[in-house]
Design a protein around this motif. Structure first.
Motif, PDB file in Angstrom:
ATOM      1  N   TRP A   1       7.779   0.044 -16.304  1.00 57.32           N
ATOM      2  CA  TRP A   1       6.871   1.158 -16.001  1.00 57.32           C
ATOM      3  C   TRP A   1       5.448   0.834 -16.347  1.00 57.32           C
ATOM      4  O   TRP A   1       4.511   1.242 -15.667  1.00 57.32           O
TER       5      TRP A   1
ATOM      6  N   MET B   1      -1.104   0.305 -21.533  1.00 60.53           N
ATOM      7  CA  MET B   1      -1.638   1.161 -20.478  1.00 60.53           C
ATOM      8  C   MET B   1      -2.943   1.813 -20.924  1.00 60.53           C
ATOM      9  O   MET B   1      -3.917   1.867 -20.171  1.00 60.53           O
TER      10      MET B   1
ATOM     11  N   GLN C   1       2.252   1.860  -2.765  1.00 63.11           N
ATOM     12  CA  GLN C   1       2.256   3.304  -3.008  1.00 63.11           C
ATOM     13  C   GLN C   1       0.852   3.836  -3.307  1.00 63.11           C
ATOM     14  O   GLN C   1       0.479   4.920  -2.880  1.00 63.11           O
ATOM     15  N   SER C   2       0.071   3.050  -4.052  1.00 58.88           N
ATOM     16  CA  SER C   2      -1.273   3.512  -4.416  1.00 58.88           C
ATOM     17  C   SER C   2      -2.328   2.996  -3.426  1.00 58.88           C
ATOM     18  O   SER C   2      -3.520   3.140  -3.660  1.00 58.88           O
ATOM     19  N   GLU C   3      -1.857   2.421  -2.308  1.00 61.75           N
ATOM     20  CA  GLU C   3      -2.727   2.035  -1.187  1.00 61.75           C
ATOM     21  C   GLU C   3      -3.866   1.122  -1.599  1.00 61.75           C
ATOM     22  O   GLU C   3      -5.042   1.436  -1.398  1.00 61.75           O
ATOM     23  N   GLN C   4      -3.496  -0.006  -2.200  1.00 62.58           N
ATOM     24  CA  GLN C   4      -4.506  -0.968  -2.598  1.00 62.58           C
ATOM     25  C   GLN C   4      -4.461  -2.206  -1.709  1.00 62.58           C
ATOM     26  O   GLN C   4      -3.529  -2.387  -0.915  1.00 62.58           O
TER      27      GLN C   4
ATOM     28  N   GLU D   1       4.180  -0.828 -13.289  1.00 64.04           N
ATOM     29  CA  GLU D   1       3.953   0.152 -12.222  1.00 64.04           C
ATOM     30  C   GLU D   1       2.667   0.929 -12.451  1.00 64.04           C
ATOM     31  O   GLU D   1       1.819   1.050 -11.575  1.00 64.04           O
ATOM     32  N   LYS D   2       2.507   1.446 -13.656  1.00 71.63           N
ATOM     33  CA  LYS D   2       1.341   2.296 -13.947  1.00 71.63           C
ATOM     34  C   LYS D   2       0.046   1.505 -13.912  1.00 71.63           C
ATOM     35  O   LYS D   2      -0.957   1.965 -13.395  1.00 71.63           O
TER      36      LYS D   2
ATOM     37  N   VAL E   1      -0.586  -1.216 -12.238  1.00 69.54           N
ATOM     38  CA  VAL E   1      -0.917  -1.577 -10.857  1.00 69.54           C
ATOM     39  C   VAL E   1      -1.487  -0.365 -10.139  1.00 69.54           C
ATOM     40  O   VAL E   1      -2.491  -0.457  -9.439  1.00 69.54           O
ATOM     41  N   GLU E   2      -0.891   0.797 -10.346  1.00 66.54           N
ATOM     42  CA  GLU E   2      -1.431   2.026  -9.735  1.00 66.54           C
ATOM     43  C   GLU E   2      -2.889   2.254 -10.124  1.00 66.54           C
ATOM     44  O   GLU E   2      -3.719   2.629  -9.306  1.00 66.54           O
ATOM     45  N   MET E   3      -3.176   2.070 -11.403  1.00 71.56           N
ATOM     46  CA  MET E   3      -4.540   2.322 -11.891  1.00 71.56           C
ATOM     47  C   MET E   3      -5.474   1.182 -11.501  1.00 71.56           C
ATOM     48  O   MET E   3      -6.679   1.348 -11.510  1.00 71.56           O
ATOM     49  N   GLY E   4      -4.906   0.021 -11.159  1.00 70.15           N
ATOM     50  CA  GLY E   4      -5.700  -1.148 -10.745  1.00 70.15           C
ATOM     51  C   GLY E   4      -5.800  -2.172 -11.864  1.00 70.15           C
ATOM     52  O   GLY E   4      -6.451  -1.914 -12.870  1.00 70.15           O
TER      53      GLY E   4
ATOM     54  N   GLN F   1      -6.758   1.518 -19.308  1.00 68.83           N
ATOM     55  CA  GLN F   1      -7.425   2.754 -18.921  1.00 68.83           C
ATOM     56  C   GLN F   1      -8.812   2.854 -19.558  1.00 68.83           C
ATOM     57  O   GLN F   1      -9.776   3.284 -18.923  1.00 68.83           O
TER      58      GLN F   1
ATOM     59  N   SER G   1     -16.288   3.054 -14.878  1.00 67.26           N
ATOM     60  CA  SER G   1     -16.293   4.068 -13.799  1.00 67.26           C
ATOM     61  C   SER G   1     -17.443   5.048 -13.967  1.00 67.26           C
ATOM     62  O   SER G   1     -18.100   5.077 -14.975  1.00 67.26           O
TER      63      SER G   1
END
Lengths: 231, 231
Positions: free
Chosen positions: B90, B220, B131-134, B93-94, B96-99, B224, B231
């Motif tokens: 996980w 994670m 899934q996170s469209e990267q 997964e997380k 990769v989703e966040m980048g 972040q 950002s």
């Protein structure tokens, strides 16, 4: 350190429940005279000594206690349960580890899941509180309709939603030391009606960055942003 | 949008593999003429039209492509695999989703797990990227000993560790727009020898806040923090 949870300790209950007694005596092999630390989930840790290492009703005497005041900000996350229950369970575990004050579940128009096992969620929250050695157990609220959730009060109220008209990152809008309420929608997103209702009730639309995040990831990232603004 | 992954597309392969063909034709019920979007995992999206909706070898013709440049910072996380393999899955997964740009697994002195299923981890990374469209698939590296990991180069190198001599939060030390490398240790923490070796190699010790976080949560939260600084 092995932290035990005993909500009734401040009301004079001085023995562990069956599950915790078994854990102390059978798993950790503790015996009379051993030191244990207990959290009441309401800010106090009790330092105690086991008096009778009974695997069904382990008794102890309190020697000292310590109160941990709440942080100077609070986070209330209201989230739509995910289709896959595992995902919401990990969200709870992770947010409790990082520190959260209240979690509510909300029923949205496009929600795929219409129920949630609150007992199971509470057990996960207790376990995460113990594992991360905290003094406060977050409040966990049962599933409520969206229209009730938007009535909840807070200093700053946010709704996670990304569209072209919404370039505001939560990081830019959240101010430190506030009581925050943040809404994270289901896989199918909030409906336009829900977004309007939230805005009428004083919620600000926020983004969590360019990436498309799953519901549970968004729920975790949002809380993490609020922690960092306050750290 | 359904994003497909096809690493060979820039070398002229214009059909989906067996698994993706089945998904397009049998699950999504796509047919000739339908539009699909493909990512090569190396920054480019290809917009294409299905020419033959074969469930074993679905062919397409590319109509347009778009290149997404890399971000102006990069994150390389090196983490000790957790005892429970689910937890590292996980984390992948997380993140990769966040980048994230690169994930390495490292063998530490107190590591409880001595192996990792890299094929499975890569599948999870691909699925999270889609899934996170990267457009970029992070590099995933096999398990290496700690002494090799500390040789890796970066602009800023951090090692997660909390003790009384280390009050520095990652948020305070990380500068924007850098190439970061961050090490997160196993359940039993880094050994003193490992900490010394890391410091000799230019790593700074960092904290992630007052709460005691599990390995995968720390991995994670650290990423972040770096995203938010940028950002």
């Amino acid at each position: 350190m092995n932290l035990f949870y005993l909500p009734g300790i401040d009301e004079g209950i001085h023995h562990l429940d069956v599950e915790e007694s078994r854990h102390a005596v059978k798993v950790l092999r503790m015996s009379a005279g051993d030191q244990i630390t207990l959290a009441d989930g309401k800010g106090t840790w009790y330092f105690a000594r086991i008096t009778n290492a009974d695997a069904k009703k382990c008794t102890f005497e309190v020697q000292k206690k310590k109160y941990f005041p709440k942080k100077d900000y609070s986070i209330h996350l209201a989230i739509a349960p995910t289709k896959n229950a595992d995902r919401i369970e990990w969200l709870v575990e992770k947010n409790v580890e990082m520190g959260i004050d209240e979690i509510s579940f909300m029923q949205c128009q496009t929600s795929e899941r219409k129920n949630i096992n609150i007992d199971r969620i509470e057990k996960i929250a207790i376990s995460a509180m113990k594992q991360s050695e905290q003094a406060w157990l977050p409040m966990i609220n049962a599933l409520k309709p969206f229209r009730e959730i938007v009535q909840i009060q807070a200093d700053q109220k946010f709704i996670g939603h990304v569209d072209v008209t919404n370039p505001h990152h939560l990081k830019a809008l959240a101010q430190p030391k506030k009581k925050y309420l943040i809404l994270i929608g289901p896989e199918g997103d909030f409906s336009n009606g829900e977004l309007e209702l939230a805005q009428k009730n004083g919620f600000e639309k926020i983004s969590l960055g360019a990436n498309r995040l799953r519901t549970e990831t968004a729920g975790m990232v949002a809380c993490q942003v609020l922690h960092l603004i306050n750290s």
